[in-house]
Design an enzyme around this catalytic site. Structure first.
Site, short mmCIF file in Angstrom:
data_model
loop_
_atom_site.label_atom_id
_atom_site.label_comp_id
_atom_site.label_asym_id
_atom_site.label_seq_id
_atom_site.Cartn_x
_atom_site.Cartn_y
_atom_site.Cartn_z
N ASP A 67 45.83 -42.72 6.89
CA ASP A 67 44.87 -43.70 7.40
C ASP A 67 44.02 -43.16 8.54
OD1 ASP A 67 47.05 -43.59 9.14
OD2 ASP A 67 47.80 -45.55 8.56
N ASP A 136 55.99 -54.91 12.36
CA ASP A 136 55.86 -55.96 11.35
C ASP A 136 56.20 -55.45 9.95
OD1 ASP A 136 53.68 -54.37 10.76
OD2 ASP A 136 52.16 -55.88 11.23
N HIS A 138 54.99 -52.76 8.44
CA HIS A 138 53.92 -52.10 7.67
C HIS A 138 54.21 -50.62 7.45
CE1 HIS A 138 51.63 -51.37 11.68
NE2 HIS A 138 52.12 -50.21 11.29
N GLU A 143 49.35 -54.13 6.25
CA GLU A 143 49.91 -55.20 7.07
C GLU A 143 50.54 -56.27 6.18
OE1 GLU A 143 50.22 -54.54 9.98
OE2 GLU A 143 48.39 -54.10 11.11
C1 F6R Z 1 50.12 -44.14 11.10
C2 F6R Z 1 50.62 -45.22 10.29
C3 F6R Z 1 51.38 -46.37 10.84
C4 F6R Z 1 52.48 -45.95 11.81
C5 F6R Z 1 53.23 -47.17 12.34
C6 F6R Z 1 54.29 -46.79 13.34
O1 F6R Z 1 49.44 -43.17 10.33
O2 F6R Z 1 50.39 -45.18 9.12
O3 F6R Z 1 51.94 -47.11 9.79
O4 F6R Z 1 53.36 -45.10 11.13
O5 F6R Z 1 52.34 -48.05 12.91
O6 F6R Z 1 53.68 -46.21 14.48
P1 F6R Z 1 54.55 -45.53 15.61
O7 F6R Z 1 55.17 -44.33 14.99
O8 F6R Z 1 53.55 -45.17 16.66
O9 F6R Z 1 55.55 -46.53 16.05
#
Ligand code: F6R
Length: 259
Positions: A67, A136, A138, A143
């Site tokens: 992403d 959440d 994801h 989301e």
């Molecule tokens: C990032 C991504 C997100 C993160 C998630 C957890 O490329 O795809 O899904 O993996 O938000 O983020 P952290 O590791 O910062 O807790």
């Protein structure tokens, strides 16, 4: 889903790096799906160490990132382009022409997302997808409510995600509200998925992912249907799992059936 519970964050990173390294030794031209965020930083540090000290070779590797924020140019300090080059890509011998990170600045997003999906297919599909998980539940920026069949597209970020990301931006209004992200369906086509989670803030989402129902309200739960998904957790992230003892038992006994 295979569940690996490690003592701490460093152990998650070493375990995940071992899996990536074994893949690259077996298949030097592997296609890696990469994530950003805090969680994979230790994995990337370990891969850099393996490259420098043990010659782990990235020269034939192709990468696809999950992403990117919409509206941030590649050279923005908080863009995922910058993150990837700063934290991994510039420190290993990957060929820039084989690096793919979604572009959050294109005008025709629909056409672009279709092209990105096509590039993954033309590369032969993703061999191993690294994933973090949001509070959440994801994966990538899918989301709650995202279709479990979704493909690469623009998503509006949930309030929780915007709040979690706010720490990286000077002003709240600068935090992007949209991202271009691989879909759950895109991720599910990777031949192997590694879901990394660390810390008690992730414990609830992890339990819902592994032991809850498969639901678009926790998009990571789709991984229950994946034939080769491994959740690598630390003690705290595993804190809400009901069948923890069983996962540890399986892990202890894995060696004996691998022999
Ligand atoms: C990032 C991504 C997100 C993160 C998630 C957890 O490329 O795809 O899904 O993996 O938000 O983020 P952290 O590791 O910062 O807790």
């Amino acid at each position: 889903m295979e569940v690996v519970i490690t003592p701490d964050y460093d152990a998650i990173s070493r375990h995940a790096a071992g899996i990536v390294a074994r893949l690259l030794y077996k298949k030097p031209n592997a296609v890696l799906g990469l994530a950003t965020g805090a969680t994979p930083l230790g994995l990337y540090r370990e891969l850099i160490r393996l490259h420098r000290q043990e010659g782990l070779d990235f020269s034939k590797v192709t990468t696809f990132n999950l992403d990117e924020y919409v509206g941030l140019p590649a050279d923005h300090p908080q863009s995922y382009h910058r993150y990837m080059w700063d934290n991994l890509l510039s420190q290993v011998n990957v060929s820039p022409s084989r690096v793919h990170i979604p572009n959050g600045m294109v005008r025709d997003m629909e056409e672009y997302c279709e092209w990105y999906e096509g590039e993954i297919a033309r590369a032969g599909g993703i061999d191993l997808q690294v994933l973090g998980i949001g509070r959440d539940g994801h994966i990538a920026f899918n989301e709650p409510g995202s279709s479990l069949g979704s493909r690469t597209r623009i998503k509006t970020l949930a309030r929780e995600t915007v709040e979690d990301n706010a720490r990286f931006f000077d002003r709240d209004e600068d935090v992007p509200r949209h991202a271009v992200t691989m879909g759950v369906g895109t991720i599910m086509e990777a031949r192997q998925c590694l879901l990394l989670a660390s810390g008690s803030l992730k414990a609830e989402a992890v339990a819902a992912t592994i032991e809850g129902p498969i639901t678009c309200q926790v998009t990571a739960s789709a991984l229950q249907l994946h034939r080769d998904a491994i959740a690598i957790l630390d003690d705290q992230a595993a804190g809400r799992l009901k069948r923890r003892e069983y996962y540890e038992w399986v892990f202890r006994h894995k060696e004996s059936w691998l022999r």
